[in-house]
Motif scaffolding. Structure first.
Motif, PDB file in Angstrom:
ATOM      1  N   GLU A 116      -7.647  -1.485   2.784  1.00 39.00           N
ATOM      2  CA  GLU A 116      -7.979  -2.774   1.423  1.00 39.00           C
ATOM      3  C   GLU A 116      -6.755  -1.883   0.233  1.00 39.00           C
ATOM      4  O   GLU A 116      -6.603  -1.017   0.156  1.00 39.00           O
ATOM      5  N   ALA A 176      -6.450   1.655  -4.120  1.00 38.43           N
ATOM      6  CA  ALA A 176      -5.860   1.766  -5.333  1.00 38.43           C
ATOM      7  C   ALA A 176      -6.727   2.557  -6.091  1.00 38.43           C
ATOM      8  O   ALA A 176      -6.522   3.903  -6.854  1.00 38.43           O
ATOM      9  N   VAL A 177      -7.928   2.786  -6.118  1.00 46.27           N
ATOM     10  CA  VAL A 177      -8.861   3.651  -7.052  1.00 46.27           C
ATOM     11  C   VAL A 177      -9.154   4.547  -6.337  1.00 46.27           C
ATOM     12  O   VAL A 177      -8.836   5.787  -7.226  1.00 46.27           O
ATOM     13  N   ARG A 187       0.643  -1.290  -0.116  1.00 48.95           N
ATOM     14  CA  ARG A 187      -0.025  -0.141  -0.246  1.00 48.95           C
ATOM     15  C   ARG A 187       0.959   1.305  -0.118  1.00 48.95           C
ATOM     16  O   ARG A 187       0.565   2.051  -0.469  1.00 48.95           O
ATOM     17  N   ASN A 191      -7.633  -2.624  -2.960  1.00 49.15           N
ATOM     18  CA  ASN A 191      -8.515  -2.581  -4.446  1.00 49.15           C
ATOM     19  C   ASN A 191      -8.936  -0.909  -4.177  1.00 49.15           C
ATOM     20  O   ASN A 191      -9.188   0.534  -4.557  1.00 49.15           O
ATOM     21  N   HIS A 192      -9.445  -0.775  -2.923  1.00 49.59           N
ATOM     22  CA  HIS A 192      -9.851   1.141  -2.225  1.00 49.59           C
ATOM     23  C   HIS A 192      -9.197   2.445  -2.604  1.00 49.59           C
ATOM     24  O   HIS A 192      -9.226   2.679  -2.739  1.00 49.59           O
ATOM     25  N   THR A 228     -17.839   1.079  -8.122  1.00 47.07           N
ATOM     26  CA  THR A 228     -16.515   1.279  -8.393  1.00 47.07           C
ATOM     27  C   THR A 228     -15.847   1.317  -6.931  1.00 47.07           C
ATOM     28  O   THR A 228     -14.997   0.810  -6.597  1.00 47.07           O
TER      29      THR A 228
END
Length: 822
Positions: free
Chosen positions: A390, A395-396, A39, A392-393, A547
């Motif tokens: 998270e 990253a978005v 991260r 993914n979170h 998303t």
């Protein structure tokens, strides 16, 4: 004398103390956390990319078209630039010197001699004008001017039809017949031969159509008028050979009416042909004007190629400025030309900066971005662990920030100046997906780094930040798309007022600002962009939810509709579970509201948390009919436990099948955490005590739910309410005291079991939830007044002596197996 017994050995006891953890040890322990390092690496890469996207090696350019600098703008350094005005004029002059290319096709003129011979023969045979065909009368101008309506005939009649038609006819007839009528044929042949030679200049130069000239209009930007002037040169080349060298002629040399003038090529050739007598020359000229078709065709491609070559051959005309020259006068509006002048100065200044200085600038910008990232990161780690944990979170989130900065910079310059759309849209998006505080911090960071990288103007920063801040305030809950529309209108008004207000403060004159139409137009455009951003976010809410893994109030309200297919199936297959879910939803919604949680999310999550029971409804006591035997009586405790625990997995699969949001699936997955199915665990323990060889059949881990534990406050509230509501159904006399004791016991057992370790519930919030649940359950199971039966008649009737009746035990058909042990 005194016996003291054996001497005791004194053994020193050392107290083991752990050495304090040093900073280096902490760093080493952090570096071993691969998820954390991934991260952090992603964040570092995003910050570097953000530094590149902002083009931090360039200085900000503070000027925009429409600005009115009150003190003017002077050149900070000497520089040279291309003078666009003089260069354009020089190229226009070069373009004017380029001849227009036409292709000549003389084959159009070949039928003319034969046509003239036929017309003269008709005149020789006629005794009067009326005996001539209408076409012959028209061609020689033997009709009155008012009878002509075609433009071409009118022009011929005006130039060569002034004499009386009868006189012209007699002259033509006399020229053809002569004194001896027997020689008429020879005269006609002679006249036609001379005529063939007479029109030879037309074959060489060609004939141009004035209508064709008018159609070939030259655009005003190329410096030419609406048509070709009479003194404009043409380049005439043969139609059959495009590579042949053409001849330059004036437009007047290829216009037929001017060629027939006395100074024209045809006008000078009349004397060379005696058979074409002076008295019939006007009639023959009229006939030529009518019969001759244009032989010249405009070659657009060749002309444009020649013009392009001529313009490119003109070198740029330089213009020199020295430091201190006034580029923009005080109070003068920056138009497109002035803006280009300022851009040229900026480019010249950037070219003088070394890469060492650029690298230093990039490093400073990166450090500033790093500081702002630390501000955002501190809040995210402390208040948004879901976003930080998270991959993914995060990253978005970082991708949205980088893309916003990229598009904001791309759209910020003239003529678009639409940076408000990506910035405001991102702020609204984050406010919906997470919370207003995170959106406000992000808005501050975005507006600051964007302003410093593009214009460096404090007034622009104030306008952007004010607009974003006032847009965030009403976005506590998005119950409908109308909320976003209202927010966009608020932001539009804010942009318009703040943008004008700053100029009023700077100029100290409201009347001048209101009279500045360009400033009003820019402010109105910015307000319109705010509306566009709001409508853009409103239209992409489903994409935002998928998303970011969030669910808005609009979606929650749609899911809470009892007509939802999954809830309809739950009512049909497991009515007892449905009633339990409705009761839990009501109690949990109130408790979540008391602690400031998302009460609507808890209510909808409670509706769906037990949907997995509909696949095996009879294995859950609340769905059994009165007097029916439980299927668990014929199963061993381990198998019963698998069935009870399996409703969580079944519920998740049903939720995914019906495409429920992840936020709702989390409630299904976490509402039991890793709690123990105590009833069947105790049954298994009793069996194992009688069978020592099967002790492994009563391992506690086998009787626990797989989890995970509640990750949010809302999931923790649902766990407590689900257990308390189920347990209350087992009470034979649910008095307020028993309900209070039961609720406190359940919450304490969940707390000591560590079920709340991974959510954000605090002790004071647990106490608030406890009070709310107790109050709600007491309200549900409150005592009712029962009137005693009368002694006579036998039928019961009302009595004035009421007494309290405890509610009927809902525990027998309504309680679930796991609630027995709660």
């Amino acid at each position: 004398m005194f016996g003291f017994g054996p001497k005791r050995s004194r053994i020193s006891r050392s107290v083991a103390r752990r050495a304090p953890e040093t900073f280096a040890c902490k760093i080493r322990s952090l570096t071993k956390d691969r998820d954390l390092m991934a991260r952090l690496g992603l964040t570092l890469g995003a910050l570097i990319l953000l530094t590149i996207v902002l083009q931090s090696w360039k200085a900000p350019f503070p000027f925009r078209e429409g600005d009115i600098p009150s003190h003017g703008i002077a050149a900070k350094r000497s520089f040279d630039r291309i003078d666009p005005v003089e260069t354009r004029r020089a190229r226009e002059r070069a373009e004017q010197q380029v001849p227009l290319t036409f292709r000549n096709d003389p084959s159009v003129l070949e039928p003319l001699p034969q046509e003239l011979k036929s017309a003269l023969g008709e005149i020789a045979q006629a005794m009067q004008i009326s005996e001539l065909s209408p076409a012959t009368q028209r061609d020689f101008g033997l009709v009155p001017l008012e009878a002509v309506n075609e433009p071409r005939l009118q022009l011929a009649q005006q130039r060569f039809g002034a004499e009386d038609p009868e006189d012209r006819f007699r002259k033509l007839q006399a020229a053809v017949l002569g004194p001896d009528m027997s020689m008429a044929q020879e005269r006609i042949v002679e006249m036609v031969d001379d005529f063939t030679k007479f029109i030879s200049p037309l074959r060489q130069l060609g004939v141009i159509d004035i209508n064709d000239i008018r159609r070939q209009r030259i655009t005003p930007g190329e410096g030419r008028g609406p048509g070709i002037d009479a003194d404009r040169y043409l380049l005439i080349t043969p139609e059959s050979d495009h590579h042949a060298e053409g001849q330059r002629v004036l437009v007047s040399q290829v216009r037929l009416e001017q060629q027939l003038n006395e100074a024209g090529a045809l006008g000078k050739a009349w004397l060379s042909y005696p058979s074409l007598k002076p008295e019939i020359r006007p009639a023959l000229s009229h006939w030529l004007m009518v019969h001759v078709q244009p032989t010249l065709r405009y070659d657009q491609l060749a002309t444009k190629a020649a013009i392009a070559a001529a313009r490119s051959s003109v070198p740029d005309i330089p213009e020199a400025y020295i430091a201190g020259d006034l580029l923009v006068r005080p109070g003068e509006r920056i138009d497109s030309e002035k803006l280009q002048l300022l851009v040229d100065e900026y480019v010249a200044a950037e070219q003088e900066i070394s890469w060492t200085s650029r690298s230093l600038r990039m490093l400073i910008v990166f450090l500033m971005v790093l500081v702002l990232a630390g501000l955002n990161g501190f809040y995210i780690v402390a208040n948004e662990p879901r976003l930080f944990r998270e991959f993914n979170h995060i990253a978005v989130f970082l991708a949205v920030i980088v893309l916003t900065a990229f598009f904001a910079r791309l759209l910020s310059f003239d003529p678009l100046r639409a940076e408000m759309i990506p910035i405001l849209a991102t702020v609204l998006l984050l406010s919906i997906a997470y919370n207003r505080v995170l959106a406000a911090i992000t808005a501050f960071s975005l507006c600051l780094i964007f302003t410093l990288s593009t214009s460096g103007r404090f007034d622009q920063f104030i306008v952007l930040l004010s607009t974003c801040s006032l847009a965030i305030i009403p976005l506590d809950r998005v119950a409908s798309r109308t909320t976003l529309v209202k927010v966009s209108f608020v932001s539009a008004i804010t942009y318009f007022v703040i943008n004008l207000g700053i100029v009023v403060i700077q100029s100290q004159s409201l009347s001048e600002v209101l009279a500045n139409s360009s400033l009003l137009a820019v402010s109105a455009k910015g307000a319109l962009l705010c509306l566009i951003a709001g409508y853009l976010v409103a239209g992409t809410l489903p994409l935002i939810e998928s998303t970011f893994g969030v669910v808005t109030d609009m979606s929650l309200l749609e899911l809470s509709d009892p007509s939802h297919p999954l809830l309809q199936e739950l009512v049909r297959l497991a009515p007892g579970t449905y009633n339990h879910s409705v009761a839990v939803a009501s109690i949990a919604e109130t408790a979540a509201e008391r602690i400031g949680g998302n009460d609507l999310l808890v209510r909808v999550g409670a509706y769906f948390h037990d949907i997995g029971k509909m696949l095996k409804p009879n294995y859950f006591v609340e769905n059994l009919q009165a007097g029916a035997e439980s299927p668990h009586n014929s199963l061993n405790p381990a198998m019963s436990t698998l069935i009870i625990i399996g409703h969580v997995k079944d519920g998740i699969e049903l939720a995914e099948q019906y495409k429920l949001p992840q936020a709702i699936i989390n409630f299904i997955e976490q509402h039991h955490g890793t709690t123990l199915v105590e009833y069947f665990y105790r049954e298994a323990t009793k069996i194992v005590e009688c069978q020592p060889d099967h002790r492994t059949d009563a391992e506690e881990s086998s009787f626990r739910y797989p989890g995970p534990k509640p990750q949010t406050k809302e999931a923790g509230v649902l766990m407590i309410v689900d257990a308390c509501e189920s347990a209350c159904r087992t009470l034979t006399e649910p008095t307020p005291k028993r309900i209070e004791s039961l609720v406190k016991s359940i919450i304490m057992r969940r707390l000591t079991d560590g079920q709340f370790d991974e959510c954000e519930l605090k002790m004071n919030e647990l106490h608030t939830i406890e009070e709310s649940v107790i109050k709600s359950l007491i309200g549900i199971y409150h005592g009712r007044i029962r009137y005693p039966d009368a002694k006579e008649p036998k039928e019961p009737r009302d009595s004035d002596a009421p007494r309290l009746e405890r509610p009927s035990s809902a525990g027998q058909p309504g309680r679930s197996e796991e609630a027995k042990t709660a």
